[in-house]
Motif scaffolding. Structure first.
Motif, PDB file in Angstrom:
ATOM      1  N   PHE A  95      22.850  39.514  11.468  1.00  0.00           N
ATOM      2  CA  PHE A  95      21.628  39.618  10.681  1.00  0.00           C
ATOM      3  C   PHE A  95      20.537  38.984  11.541  1.00  0.00           C
ATOM      4  CE2 PHE A  95      24.959  39.615   7.541  1.00  0.00           C
ATOM      5  CZ  PHE A  95      24.529  40.495   6.569  1.00  0.00           C
ATOM      6  N   ALA A  96      19.565  39.764  11.971  1.00  0.00           N
ATOM      7  CA  ALA A  96      18.460  39.246  12.788  1.00  0.00           C
ATOM      8  C   ALA A  96      17.173  39.473  12.005  1.00  0.00           C
ATOM      9  CB  ALA A  96      18.410  39.963  14.130  1.00  0.00           C
ATOM     10  N   HIS A 106       5.687  33.924  16.070  1.00  0.00           N
ATOM     11  CA  HIS A 106       6.701  34.983  16.078  1.00  0.00           C
ATOM     12  C   HIS A 106       8.052  34.336  16.353  1.00  0.00           C
ATOM     13  CE1 HIS A 106       3.605  38.027  16.028  1.00  0.00           C
ATOM     14  NE2 HIS A 106       2.952  37.248  16.863  1.00  0.00           N
ATOM     15  N   GLU A 107       8.902  34.348  15.339  1.00  0.00           N
ATOM     16  CA  GLU A 107      10.220  33.750  15.477  1.00  0.00           C
ATOM     17  C   GLU A 107      11.240  34.644  14.812  1.00  0.00           C
ATOM     18  OE1 GLU A 107      10.197  29.927  13.538  1.00  0.00           O
ATOM     19  OE2 GLU A 107       9.654  30.792  11.629  1.00  0.00           O
ATOM     20  N   ALA A 108      12.498  34.446  15.158  1.00  0.00           N
ATOM     21  CA  ALA A 108      13.595  35.186  14.550  1.00  0.00           C
ATOM     22  C   ALA A 108      14.713  34.213  14.213  1.00  0.00           C
ATOM     23  CB  ALA A 108      14.106  36.272  15.493  1.00  0.00           C
ATOM     24  N   TRP A 109      15.396  34.517  13.147  1.00  0.00           N
ATOM     25  CA  TRP A 109      16.558  33.745  12.727  1.00  0.00           C
ATOM     26  C   TRP A 109      17.733  34.714  12.760  1.00  0.00           C
ATOM     27  CZ3 TRP A 109      16.121  28.532  11.122  1.00  0.00           C
ATOM     28  CH2 TRP A 109      14.810  28.043  11.168  1.00  0.00           C
ATOM     29  N   ILE A 110      18.774  34.346  13.488  1.00  0.00           N
ATOM     30  CA  ILE A 110      19.917  35.231  13.700  1.00  0.00           C
ATOM     31  C   ILE A 110      21.177  34.563  13.161  1.00  0.00           C
ATOM     32  CG2 ILE A 110      21.310  36.465  15.398  1.00  0.00           C
ATOM     33  CD1 ILE A 110      18.842  36.347  17.270  1.00  0.00           C
ATOM     34  N   ASP A 111      21.900  35.280  12.340  1.00  0.00           N
ATOM     35  CA  ASP A 111      23.213  34.845  11.878  1.00  0.00           C
ATOM     36  C   ASP A 111      24.247  35.796  12.456  1.00  0.00           C
ATOM     37  OD1 ASP A 111      22.546  32.607  10.118  1.00  0.00           O
ATOM     38  OD2 ASP A 111      21.534  34.128   8.916  1.00  0.00           O
ATOM     39  N   VAL A 112      25.321  35.237  12.997  1.00  0.00           N
ATOM     40  CA  VAL A 112      26.412  36.015  13.573  1.00  0.00           C
ATOM     41  C   VAL A 112      27.690  35.610  12.857  1.00  0.00           C
ATOM     42  CG1 VAL A 112      27.729  36.544  15.663  1.00  0.00           C
ATOM     43  CG2 VAL A 112      25.257  36.168  15.812  1.00  0.00           C
ATOM     44  N   ILE A 113      28.379  36.600  12.307  1.00  0.00           N
ATOM     45  CA  ILE A 113      29.594  36.362  11.533  1.00  0.00           C
ATOM     46  C   ILE A 113      30.787  36.906  12.320  1.00  0.00           C
ATOM     47  CG2 ILE A 113      30.754  36.751   9.325  1.00  0.00           C
ATOM     48  CD1 ILE A 113      27.908  37.528   8.232  1.00  0.00           C
ATOM     49  N   PHE A 114      31.756  36.042  12.565  1.00  0.00           N
ATOM     50  CA  PHE A 114      32.970  36.433  13.279  1.00  0.00           C
ATOM     51  C   PHE A 114      34.146  36.494  12.313  1.00  0.00           C
ATOM     52  CE2 PHE A 114      30.467  34.574  16.724  1.00  0.00           C
ATOM     53  CZ  PHE A 114      30.663  35.497  17.738  1.00  0.00           C
ATOM     54  N   ASP A 115      34.999  37.484  12.545  1.00  0.00           N
ATOM     55  CA  ASP A 115      36.239  37.639  11.787  1.00  0.00           C
ATOM     56  C   ASP A 115      37.217  38.363  12.705  1.00  0.00           C
ATOM     57  OD1 ASP A 115      38.314  38.267  10.001  1.00  0.00           O
ATOM     58  OD2 ASP A 115      36.929  38.655   8.356  1.00  0.00           O
ATOM     59  N   GLU A 116      38.462  37.957  12.686  1.00  0.00           N
ATOM     60  CA  GLU A 116      39.465  38.589  13.545  1.00  0.00           C
ATOM     61  C   GLU A 116      39.848  39.985  13.082  1.00  0.00           C
ATOM     62  OE1 GLU A 116      42.703  35.876  13.409  1.00  0.00           O
ATOM     63  OE2 GLU A 116      41.600  34.292  14.435  1.00  0.00           O
ATOM     64  N   GLU A 117      39.647  40.300  11.805  1.00  0.00           N
ATOM     65  CA  GLU A 117      40.083  41.586  11.241  1.00  0.00           C
ATOM     66  C   GLU A 117      39.008  42.149  10.326  1.00  0.00           C
ATOM     67  OE1 GLU A 117      43.871  41.440   9.247  1.00  0.00           O
ATOM     68  OE2 GLU A 117      44.525  39.816  10.540  1.00  0.00           O
ATOM     69  N   TRP A 118      38.101  42.943  10.877  1.00  0.00           N
ATOM     70  CA  TRP A 118      37.079  43.548  10.024  1.00  0.00           C
ATOM     71  C   TRP A 118      37.657  44.777   9.353  1.00  0.00           C
ATOM     72  CZ3 TRP A 118      33.189  40.832   8.659  1.00  0.00           C
ATOM     73  CH2 TRP A 118      32.638  39.892   9.524  1.00  0.00           C
ATOM     74  N   GLY A 119      37.501  44.840   8.053  1.00  0.00           N
ATOM     75  CA  GLY A 119      37.919  45.993   7.274  1.00  0.00           C
ATOM     76  C   GLY A 119      37.183  45.980   5.954  1.00  0.00           C
TER      77      GLY A 119
END
Length: 149
Positions: free
Chosen positions: A41-42, A51-64
């Motif tokens: 999510f950026a 001008h700024e951005a907030w970035i969330d990165v979600i990790f999961d070993e098994e996306w489904g």
């Protein structure tokens, strides 16, 4: 090698804190030989003409599909802010508490605090995804690098 899923989306909405416009891109990042690797999510803001951005990165070993709506113990979320910083003419990335503006939902898994993220084993991978997004996602890239700060 990383790449952004071509089905990623961009949505405009109103910022809750200032009433200005914000723009958010979101989607999957894939990794060669892994497949679906992370969700991002950026969100781009113009807070007080910054001008700024907030970035969330979600990790999961098994996306489904079955994992996206319910709790998932494997999932962790990192957060960062990208924008101007003191004593630098260039924008910088800074770890922040993950998904701080988002409601607590099982989808995010464990939302890492800044302190937790600093020592998390996936920190290097998080920065690789963030770097890739800043280079390859046009809306985010233009917002950060094509605007006067």
């Amino acid at each position: 090698m990383l790449w952004i899923d071509p089905g990623y989306t961009i949505q405009d909405s109103t910022c809750d804190c200032c009433g200005g416009q914000r723009r958010q891109s979101r989607g999957f990042v894939h990794k060669e030989e892994v497949g679906k690797y992370a969700i991002f999510f950026a969100t781009c803001y113009h807070h007080q003409n910054v001008h700024e951005a907030w970035i969330d990165v979600i990790f999961d070993e098994e996306w489904g599909g079955e994992h996206l709506s319910g709790p998932c113990e494997r999932r962790v979320t990192f957060g960062c802010r990208v924008g101007p910083v003191q004593n630098s003419p260039l924008p910088a990335c800074t770890l922040v508490n993950a998904a701080a503006a988002a409601p607590d939902q099982p989808f995010f898994g464990h939302k890492l605090s800044r302190e937790e993220a600093l020592s998390h084993p996936l920190l290097k991978e998080n920065w690789e995804v963030v770097d890739h997004l800043l280079e390859a996602e046009p809306m985010l890239h233009n917002h950060i690098y094509s605007q006067p700060n």
